[in-house]
Design an enzyme around this catalytic site. Structure first.
Site, PDB file in Angstrom:
ATOM      1  N   ASP A 249     -23.571  97.018  -8.854  1.00  0.00           N
ATOM      2  CA  ASP A 249     -23.663  98.594  -8.986  1.00  0.00           C
ATOM      3  C   ASP A 249     -25.182  98.216  -9.954  1.00  0.00           C
ATOM      4  OD1 ASP A 249     -22.766 101.192  -8.613  1.00  0.00           O
ATOM      5  OD2 ASP A 249     -22.639 101.239 -11.032  1.00  0.00           O
ATOM      6  N   GLU A 298     -22.326  78.348  -7.813  1.00  0.00           N
ATOM      7  CA  GLU A 298     -21.250  77.452  -7.908  1.00  0.00           C
ATOM      8  C   GLU A 298     -20.043  77.538  -6.935  1.00  0.00           C
ATOM      9  OE1 GLU A 298     -19.807  77.415 -12.014  1.00  0.00           O
ATOM     10  OE2 GLU A 298     -21.881  77.692 -12.886  1.00  0.00           O
TER      11      GLU A 298
HETATM   12  C1  NOJ Z   1     -23.971 103.748  -8.102  1.00  0.00           C
HETATM   13  C2  NOJ Z   1     -22.749 103.986  -7.380  1.00  0.00           C
HETATM   14  O1  NOJ Z   1     -22.933 103.748  -5.831  1.00  0.00           O
HETATM   15  C3  NOJ Z   1     -22.227 105.502  -7.577  1.00  0.00           C
HETATM   16  O2  NOJ Z   1     -21.191 105.856  -6.806  1.00  0.00           O
HETATM   17  C4  NOJ Z   1     -21.956 105.514  -9.222  1.00  0.00           C
HETATM   18  O3  NOJ Z   1     -21.594 106.761  -9.465  1.00  0.00           O
HETATM   19  C5  NOJ Z   1     -23.113 105.081  -9.977  1.00  0.00           C
HETATM   20  N1  NOJ Z   1     -23.721 103.967  -9.406  1.00  0.00           N
HETATM   21  C6  NOJ Z   1     -22.793 104.716 -11.407  1.00  0.00           C
HETATM   22  O4  NOJ Z   1     -21.856 103.719 -11.574  1.00  0.00           O
END
Ligand code: NOJ
Length: 572
Positions: A249, A298
């Site tokens: 993310d 790894e």
């Molecule tokens: C990107 C994620 O796909 C989204 O759903 C989220 O709200 C934001 N990052 C924050 O983590």
């Protein structure tokens, strides 16, 4: 990723497709090797270079305990669906412990499963049962921020300014004589300021902490070695349990611009940013990805795919150098309108972006953050408009799966689900509140999946009250109904994935463009000779030469109708 007002409440049933040889429901023709469905090949370390990865949004996939929210038990129960679909891997949006301020993207314990979804034993069962069906499992990793309920954050709140506890996050004094102005002018991606002021333990107004997303998602400071070490522990924790990789993310946001300079507010938009925005895409991010890669390497066959919202091709490619991310999401195709110019430019750009570093391209038409493709492509929200959107989404599936590299499919796309227009009172995405009710957010793409039966919740749950309400008219879109119909969107997905997996024509990393009539595009996989042609217009056009493998819509007198695509095998 901008909010679009063009959302629809109703869903058209799958278009009434007339049987054609091109969409043959029969078992695979000769020359097609059956999938084993028994064992993952441990020697296939590069499987992620040309895979089909299915994104499960766990809240919305299937509910096994009747609380109206999807869970791990539900995913296990529906693995047969994914096996039939023929995907190589699933990516689970976050299932770690979380107070769910952003539906799991606010993690309070990165090495535990949230009870809403199950427990570690359920995750282990899911991994084992998925592997037995030849499906790999990737977790969503949320390194950029924690939840405010993470023990680190609660410790930081009760510690002093300048303490070790505060140094794991971005705590700063405010500007102005009394510190009442935030440390800089940054805004949150969800709207509103990116800083929240705390009250110090002695009751006085205190420091500010940074949150690029909701206030419940404080950003970590990756300059702190403890933060990096903890991430490494999390990576090993899941990899040791047999997980096959991670979607990372906000992979482009882990490092902030040194000195936290002000941003240009003139270009700031909810859910959008540019490459030179100091909140994102800073040079320091690459060292973090190298640390991640060293650990993932790894574990043979494990992979990472980063959420990298970076437009500039060479800057994007930097994330995919051989010692950084294996894959980076390229969102150009998901952002492209249904026009030849936009689609071709998205494809050319995405291929060019990775060519310099030898990484495979990735393709996605949608995910949990954007409008579903049926609705994006629909000219209007009338039943006829949605039917056109469905035709176009089916055509774009053939475009996506014809391209070299790895394709990501978002759960429900295989059913042709449209975005759902939800009433204000059920909206659950923090974007709705944070934007002051100016952006409706992403809930419309997160409505639970319809599995069977004629009335909501269509087998998603035993509980009629699902976490987001399901449209009453989705009976024609259920998995059960579409399995019975060899011309349904689900059947098209199954056939397309099967052909892509088995046929040698899908080989090769490069494509050549064919000349095509106005409103059409056509390309050929250079090595395998697969040709994909798309007609975005309304008039049928002649096909390029070759044997037809699959069409998204029946041919009309041997010609490709509008809003349709075809796969052919060219002679040379
Ligand atoms: C990107 C994620 O796909 C989204 O759903 C989220 O709200 C934001 N990052 C924050 O983590």
């Amino acid at each position: 990723m901008s909010p679009t007002p063009n959302i629809v409440r109703s869903a058209a049933a799958a278009p009434n497709i007339v049987r054609s040889a091109a969409v043959d429901p029969q078992p695979p023709a000769h020359g097609i090797r059956p999938r084993t469905g028994t064992q993952l090949d441990p020697d296939d370390r590069d499987w992620w270079r040309q895979a089909v990865v299915y994104q499960v949004y766990p809240r919305s996939f299937a509910d096994s305990n009747g609380d109206g929210v999807g869970d791990l038990g539900g995913i296990i129960a529906k693995l047969g669906h994914l096996e039939l679909l023929g995907v190589d891997a699933v990516w689970l949006s976050p299932v770690m412990r979380s107070p769910m301020a952003d539906h799991g993207y606010d993690v309070s314990d990165p090495r535990a499963i949230d009870p809403l979804f199950g427990d570690l034993a359920a995750l282990d069962r899911l991994v084992a049962e998925a592997h037995a069906r030849d499906i790999r499992v990737a977790m969503d990793l949320v390194p950029n921020h924690t939840s405010i309920e993470h023990p680190w954050f609660t410790a930081a709140l009760s510690a002093r300014p300048g303490s070790a506890e505060r140094s794991r996050y971005h705590f700063h004094d405010g500007r102005g004589a009394d510190g009442s102005q935030p440390p800089n002018n940054w805004v949150s991606v969800f709207g509103g300021p990116a800083w929240t002021r705390i009250t110090e333990p002695d009751g006085t107004p205190g420091q500010w902490y940074l949150h690029l997303f909701a206030p419940e998602q404080p950003d970590l400071d990756f300059d702190n070695p403890e933060v990096v070490a903890d991430l490494e522990e999390t990576l090993r924790f899941w990899l040791d349990r047999g997980v096959d990789g991670f979607r990372i993310d906000v992979a482009h946001g882990l490092a902030k611009a040194p000195g936290l300079p002000d941003m240009d507010l003139a270009v700031a938009q909810v859910l959008r940013h540019t490459d030179d925005d100091p909140r994102f895409n800073n040079a320091g991010v690459h060292a973090i990805h190298r640390r991640i890669r060293a650990i993932v390497d790894e574990y043979p066959g494990a992979f990472t795919v980063g959420e990298v919202w970076v437009d500039d091709n060479s800057q994007f490619a930097a994330y995919l150098r051989p010692d950084e991310l294996h894959l980076g999401f390229n969102f150009r195709l998901a952002m492209a309108a249904f026009t030849v110019d936009e689609i071709r430019s998205a494809i050319e750009n995405s291929l060019a972006a990775v060519a310099a570093v030898g990484a495979p391209p990735t393709w996605a038409l949608s995910n949990h953050d954007v409008f579903r493709e049926v609705t994006r492509y629909a000219p209007d929200d009338s039943p006829a408009g949605v039917a056109t959107g469905t035709d176009r989404a089916r055509a774009m599936l053939l475009v996506e799966l014809a391209l070299p590299g790895t394709a990501f499919l978002y759960n429900g796309a295989e059913l042709g689900l449209p975005n759902v227009e939800l009433p204000d009172e059920v909206l659950a995405d923090p974007v709705w509140e944070r934007s002051g009710h100016t952006a409706r957010g992403r809930d419309g793409a997160r409505v639970p999946l319809p599995w069977e039966g004629d009335i909501a919740p269509f087998g998603f749950s035993t509980n009629p009250k699902t976490w987001l309400p399901m449209p009453a008219n989705w009976a024609g879109l259920t998995v059960e109904r579409q399995l019975e119909d060899v011309y349904s969107t689900l059947s098209l997905y199954r056939r397309a994935i099967e052909l892509r997996y088995h046929r040698a024509e899908f080989r090769g990393d490069e494509i050549d463009w064919y000349g095509a009539p106005a409103g059409c595009l056509a390309f050929r996989r250079s090595t395998g000779n697969l040709v994909c042609a798309l007609n975005t217009g309304s008039t049928p056009v002649s096909l390029p030469p070759g044997e037809v493998l699959l069409t998204s819509k029946p041919l009309v007198d041997g010609r490709l109708p509008g809003n349709a695509a075809v796969w052919l095998v060219s002679g040379h």
